[in-house]
Motif scaffolding. Structure first.
Motif, PDB file in Angstrom:
ATOM      1  N   GLN A   5     -22.000  -6.674  25.737  1.00 19.24           N
ATOM      2  CA  GLN A   5     -20.854  -7.327  26.353  1.00 19.24           C
ATOM      3  C   GLN A   5     -20.249  -8.351  25.407  1.00 19.24           C
ATOM      4  O   GLN A   5     -20.944  -8.888  24.532  1.00 19.24           O
ATOM      5  CB  GLN A   5     -21.282  -8.019  27.639  1.00 19.24           C
ATOM      6  CG  GLN A   5     -21.678  -7.063  28.750  1.00 19.24           C
ATOM      7  CD  GLN A   5     -21.928  -7.773  30.058  1.00 19.24           C
ATOM      8  OE1 GLN A   5     -22.154  -8.976  30.111  1.00 19.24           O
ATOM      9  NE2 GLN A   5     -21.883  -7.014  31.151  1.00 19.24           N
ATOM     10  N   PRO A   6     -18.970  -8.632  25.558  1.00 15.90           N
ATOM     11  CA  PRO A   6     -18.359  -9.692  24.746  1.00 15.90           C
ATOM     12  C   PRO A   6     -19.138 -10.999  24.859  1.00 15.90           C
ATOM     13  O   PRO A   6     -19.571 -11.379  25.955  1.00 15.90           O
ATOM     14  CB  PRO A   6     -16.960  -9.826  25.346  1.00 15.90           C
ATOM     15  CG  PRO A   6     -16.666  -8.472  25.911  1.00 15.90           C
ATOM     16  CD  PRO A   6     -17.983  -7.972  26.440  1.00 15.90           C
ATOM     17  N   GLY A   7     -19.330 -11.647  23.720  1.00 13.67           N
ATOM     18  CA  GLY A   7     -20.127 -12.863  23.683  1.00 13.67           C
ATOM     19  C   GLY A   7     -21.597 -12.631  23.428  1.00 13.67           C
ATOM     20  O   GLY A   7     -22.344 -13.588  23.190  1.00 13.67           O
ATOM     21  N   PRO A  44     -14.631  -7.657  21.283  1.00  9.07           N
ATOM     22  CA  PRO A  44     -14.249  -6.241  21.346  1.00  9.07           C
ATOM     23  C   PRO A  44     -13.763  -5.691  20.002  1.00  9.07           C
ATOM     24  O   PRO A  44     -14.018  -4.523  19.680  1.00  9.07           O
ATOM     25  CB  PRO A  44     -13.141  -6.234  22.402  1.00  9.07           C
ATOM     26  CG  PRO A  44     -13.482  -7.380  23.295  1.00  9.07           C
ATOM     27  CD  PRO A  44     -14.031  -8.433  22.379  1.00  9.07           C
ATOM     28  N   GLU A  45     -13.112  -6.527  19.220  1.00  9.40           N
ATOM     29  CA  GLU A  45     -12.625  -6.068  17.920  1.00  9.40           C
ATOM     30  C   GLU A  45     -13.740  -5.850  16.897  1.00  9.40           C
ATOM     31  O   GLU A  45     -13.479  -5.370  15.789  1.00  9.40           O
ATOM     32  CB  GLU A  45     -11.577  -7.040  17.358  1.00  9.40           C
ATOM     33  CG  GLU A  45     -11.996  -8.494  17.341  1.00  9.40           C
ATOM     34  CD  GLU A  45     -11.484  -9.259  18.562  1.00  9.40           C
ATOM     35  OE1 GLU A  45     -11.541  -8.716  19.702  1.00  9.40           O
ATOM     36  OE2 GLU A  45     -11.040 -10.413  18.367  1.00  9.40           O
ATOM     37  N   ASP A  46     -14.967  -6.195  17.232  1.00  7.37           N
ATOM     38  CA  ASP A  46     -16.100  -5.881  16.372  1.00  7.37           C
ATOM     39  C   ASP A  46     -16.607  -4.459  16.593  1.00  7.37           C
ATOM     40  O   ASP A  46     -17.493  -3.994  15.871  1.00  7.37           O
ATOM     41  CB  ASP A  46     -17.258  -6.860  16.626  1.00  7.37           C
ATOM     42  CG  ASP A  46     -16.928  -8.279  16.221  1.00  7.37           C
ATOM     43  OD1 ASP A  46     -17.265  -9.210  16.985  1.00  7.37           O
ATOM     44  OD2 ASP A  46     -16.316  -8.473  15.152  1.00  7.37           O
ATOM     45  N   GLY A  59     -24.889   5.191   9.267  1.00  9.02           N
ATOM     46  CA  GLY A  59     -24.090   4.389  10.190  1.00  9.02           C
ATOM     47  C   GLY A  59     -24.744   4.244  11.551  1.00  9.02           C
ATOM     48  O   GLY A  59     -25.481   5.127  12.000  1.00  9.02           O
ATOM     49  N   THR A  60     -24.465   3.124  12.189  1.00 10.26           N
ATOM     50  CA  THR A  60     -24.927   2.896  13.557  1.00 10.26           C
ATOM     51  C   THR A  60     -23.755   2.323  14.352  1.00 10.26           C
ATOM     52  O   THR A  60     -23.026   1.463  13.873  1.00 10.26           O
ATOM     53  CB  THR A  60     -26.146   1.955  13.590  1.00 10.26           C
ATOM     54  OG1 THR A  60     -26.645   1.854  14.924  1.00 10.26           O
ATOM     55  CG2 THR A  60     -25.821   0.560  13.064  1.00 10.26           C
ATOM     56  N   GLU A  61     -23.573   2.829  15.547  1.00 11.39           N
ATOM     57  CA  GLU A  61     -22.392   2.483  16.330  1.00 11.39           C
ATOM     58  C   GLU A  61     -22.629   1.222  17.150  1.00 11.39           C
ATOM     59  O   GLU A  61     -23.644   1.075  17.831  1.00 11.39           O
ATOM     60  CB  GLU A  61     -22.021   3.639  17.247  1.00 11.39           C
ATOM     61  CG  GLU A  61     -20.683   3.486  17.935  1.00 11.39           C
ATOM     62  CD  GLU A  61     -20.188   4.784  18.548  1.00 11.39           C
ATOM     63  OE1 GLU A  61     -20.903   5.795  18.452  1.00 11.39           O
ATOM     64  OE2 GLU A  61     -19.088   4.770  19.132  1.00 11.39           O
ATOM     65  N   VAL A  62     -21.651   0.337  17.106  1.00  9.20           N
ATOM     66  CA  VAL A  62     -21.653  -0.889  17.901  1.00  9.20           C
ATOM     67  C   VAL A  62     -20.415  -0.888  18.778  1.00  9.20           C
ATOM     68  O   VAL A  62     -19.297  -0.741  18.272  1.00  9.20           O
ATOM     69  CB  VAL A  62     -21.670  -2.131  17.000  1.00  9.20           C
ATOM     70  CG1 VAL A  62     -21.483  -3.400  17.833  1.00  9.20           C
ATOM     71  CG2 VAL A  62     -22.961  -2.198  16.203  1.00  9.20           C
ATOM     72  N   THR A  63     -20.632  -1.016  20.071  1.00 11.85           N
ATOM     73  CA  THR A  63     -19.521  -1.080  21.021  1.00 11.85           C
ATOM     74  C   THR A  63     -19.610  -2.381  21.791  1.00 11.85           C
ATOM     75  O   THR A  63     -20.644  -2.673  22.406  1.00 11.85           O
ATOM     76  CB  THR A  63     -19.563   0.100  21.994  1.00 11.85           C
ATOM     77  OG1 THR A  63     -19.517   1.331  21.256  1.00 11.85           O
ATOM     78  CG2 THR A  63     -18.378   0.054  22.950  1.00 11.85           C
ATOM     79  N   VAL A  64     -18.536  -3.159  21.737  1.00 13.38           N
ATOM     80  CA  VAL A  64     -18.470  -4.428  22.447  1.00 13.38           C
ATOM     81  C   VAL A  64     -17.467  -4.271  23.580  1.00 13.38           C
ATOM     82  O   VAL A  64     -16.266  -4.167  23.352  1.00 13.38           O
ATOM     83  CB  VAL A  64     -18.063  -5.578  21.517  1.00 13.38           C
ATOM     84  CG1 VAL A  64     -18.118  -6.915  22.283  1.00 13.38           C
ATOM     85  CG2 VAL A  64     -18.959  -5.619  20.294  1.00 13.38           C
ATOM     86  N   SER A  65     -17.988  -4.231  24.793  1.00 11.74           N
ATOM     87  CA  SER A  65     -17.129  -3.971  25.945  1.00 11.74           C
ATOM     88  C   SER A  65     -17.799  -4.470  27.208  1.00 11.74           C
ATOM     89  O   SER A  65     -19.026  -4.451  27.331  1.00 11.74           O
ATOM     90  CB  SER A  65     -16.853  -2.470  26.063  1.00 11.74           C
ATOM     91  OG  SER A  65     -16.122  -2.190  27.239  1.00 11.74           O
ATOM     92  N   SER A  66     -16.977  -4.892  28.151  1.00 13.80           N
ATOM     93  CA  SER A  66     -17.498  -5.310  29.451  1.00 13.80           C
ATOM     94  C   SER A  66     -17.477  -4.149  30.435  1.00 13.80           C
ATOM     95  O   SER A  66     -17.898  -4.289  31.582  1.00 13.80           O
ATOM     96  CB  SER A  66     -16.682  -6.486  29.992  1.00 13.80           C
ATOM     97  OG  SER A  66     -15.317  -6.160  30.039  1.00 13.80           O
TER      98      SER A  66
END
Length: 123
Positions: A12-14, A87-89, A116-123
């Motif tokens: 999550q963001p933060g 989220p932009e990360d 590569g490893t995927e990072v998703t920042v989302s609520s």
């Protein structure tokens, strides 16, 4: 040199994540290392780098103060501690190594790449 990243996921963001990059097949202690990322539809961009000695450390302005790169010579591993994620990360994060002791700031500076490893920042 083979590089294998781990630690990506959904956050999550933060929130925070730690990415790891295990190196094998070379002289890790002689290689400058870096983290780069690529978001969908965008070019691969520099995130941070660390010299072979661990003294020279540089970050992209977009992550400065939030991300920390480090290396453990005994474990042949490089880390990326990511805090206050936005989220932009969101991107695929790549670990990369080069034949020189200094880190690099461009994708073309690097000779070895992880998958590569995927990072998703989302609520």
């Amino acid at each position: 040199v083979q590089l294998v990243e781990s630690g990506g996921g959904l956050v999550q963001p933060g929130g925070s994540l730690v990415l790891s990059c295990a190196a094998s097949g070379g002289t890790f202690s002689s290689n400058g290392m870096g983290w780069l990322r690529q978001a969908p539809g965008k070019e691969r961009e520099f995130v941070g780098s660390i010299s072979a000695s661990g003294i020279g450390i540089y970050y992209a302005d977009s992550v400065k103060g939030r991300f920390t790169i480090s290396r453990d010579a005994a474990k042949n591993t490089v880390y990326l501690q990511m805090n206050s994620l936005k989220p932009e990360d969101t991107a695929v994060y790549y670990c990369a190594g080069r034949r020189y002791r200094s880190g690099g700031s461009r994708p073309t500076d690097y000779d070895y790449w992880g998958q590569g490893t995927e990072v998703t920042v989302s609520s």
